[in-house]
Design a protein around this motif. Structure first.
Motif: not given
Length: 439
Positions: A35-36, A64, A10, A61-62, A38, A12
């Motif tokens: 994975s996540e 953004t 995860e 994965s997500n 951003e 960011k």
């Protein structure tokens, strides 16, 4: 830095400042798996995710990606390769910048471009499978500052082939036909069962006719493909042949005075025929010979030697009784010489032994000869035709000497029990009938 690989994480990432070349930046390849992620780039010029010389591959994965700022370029940039991603990718702000092609595989919100510009080579295309979604909001599609053209992002529409039978149908079960799109998606349809194909009928369970039963057989039709039985009909065969008898043996009575010929059929059934028995010999020792003749003239014989006293054995009066019965069936008054029959009957001697069988046979022949030589009575009519007969209702009076039928006394044969009619000696003569004219 060289390549960047993110797995089961995860992250960011945020990059701010004047010139931001990637919150997630690599000189070669960027790989994100399960994975996540951003990534945000906030600067005068910048990219949220950038691979300078390689490819960007995102799966499971997500992600953004957001690129903001006065002169923000693309949220995702592959300057020297391709972009390939699956599942969820959200471009919150900014476009997609790729030198090669953009490949999108089905996922959740697979690709969402919220704003900014996207640029790539003129041949770059992004395809989304029908199971995924593509939402484009406030996107400005312009040529990038290098003049490479624009990126065409299109929702994929399935085009299926003519289909291939992947499971062949059988005579009784449906098959499967599969239709496939170039993207790999497919669907199936049932293929109707073919049904049985009849072959030529064959004969089974053939039963041959016997002496008493007709023959039969089964006419069977099978499927020429799966060999399943389609129909079976029992048919009539040859009719029963009837018995075919052949001579087998003689069987003798215990006293050796009579015998029977036994005929046997191949099926086991038998029949018997009375044989003719003759005897020769004397002094109580006799050779008995049984004889029977087949319909084709074949003669079969058998002999037995008997030590017997013939005087104790009664002769056979059957032929005599038959001749007397024939005489009793006649009306004596109808013949002028019926006394010859009566005399022949009266000469019969009863209770003779088999030694005198010839004599008994002669009695029968004498009676039969007398019957054959009977002379019928002739009736004469005299009619006066000098004058016409006016009235035909003339009563005819019988002559006074016309005889009434005489009841024949019966003498019972004490040996055979056959009634013998002793017919009358007298024969009544027929009268002359005269018709007279009535006055």
């Amino acid at each position: 830095m060289g390549s960047v690989s993110v797995s089961e994480s995860e992250l960011k990432l945020e990059s701010t400042g004047g010139y931001v070349y990637g919150a997630l930046h690599a000189e070669e390849n960027i790989t994100v798996t399960d994975s996540e992620l951003e990534a945000t780039a906030d600067g005068i010029v910048g990219y949220a995710i950038e691979a300078i010389e390689g490819n960007i591959a995102i799966s499971g994965s997500n992600v953004t990606a957001t690129a903001t700022g006065t002169n923000a370029q693309s949220a995702i940039r592959a300057d020297g390769g391709n972009i390939q991603f699956t599942d969820s990718l959200v471009v919150a702000d900014g476009g997609i910048d790729v030198a090669g092609t953009v490949t999108v595989t089905a996922g959740n919100d697979v690709l969402e471009v919220l704003g900014g510009a996207a640029s790539a080579s003129a041949t770059a295309k992004a395809y989304v499978q029908a199971s995924g979604t593509l939402a484009i909001t406030n996107a400005t599609w312009t040529s990038d500052w290098n003049g490479y053209g624009y990126v065409e992002i299109a929702l994929h529409s399935h085009v299926y082939d003519d289909g291939v039978v992947t499971t062949a149908p059988t005579c009784t079960e449906t098959g499967v036909k599969t239709y496939t799109c170039a993207c790999g998606d497919s669907y199936t349809e049932p293929v109707e069962a073919t049904g049985h194909t009849e072959s030529e009928p064959v004969v089974e369970n053939e039963v041959a006719a016997t002496c008493t039963k007709d023959g039969s057989y089964d006419l069977v039709v099978y499927c020429s493909v799966c060999e399943a039985e389609i129909s079976r009909v029992t048919m009539a065969g040859d009719p029963a042949t009837g018995h075919t008898y052949e001579f087998s043996e003689f069987t003798w009575a215990e006293d050796l005075l009579s015998a029977k010929a036994v005929y046997a059929c191949h099926c086991g059934e038998t029949m018997t025929v009375d044989a003719t028995v003759t005897m020769k010999g004397s002094n109580g020792v006799y050779t008995m010979t049984a004889t029977v003749t087949d319909s084709d003239g074949t003669v079969h014989t058998d002999t037995q030697v008997a030590g017997i006293s013939l005087t104790t054995i009664a002769a056979d009066y059957t032929s005599v009784n038959d001749a007397i019965a024939a005489a009793n069936a006649l009306v004596a008054n109808n013949y002028t010489n019926f006394d010859t029959v009566t005399n022949a009957i009266n000469k019969v001697q009863w209770n003779l032994s088999v030694v005198n069988q010839g004599t008994v046979n002669n009695y029968a022949e004498a009676i039969e000869t007398a019957i054959a030589n009977l002379i019928p009575v002739t009736i004469e009519e005299t009619v006066n035709i000098e004058e016409p007969i006016e009235d035909m209702d003339t009563e005819v009076e019988p002559d006074e000497d016309e005889s009434e039928p005489v009841e024949t006394p019966v003498d019972e044969n004490p040996t055979t029990g056959v009634a013998v009619a002793l017919l009358p000696m007298a024969i009544a003569m027929a009268g002359v009938v005269s018709r007279k004219r009535l006055g």
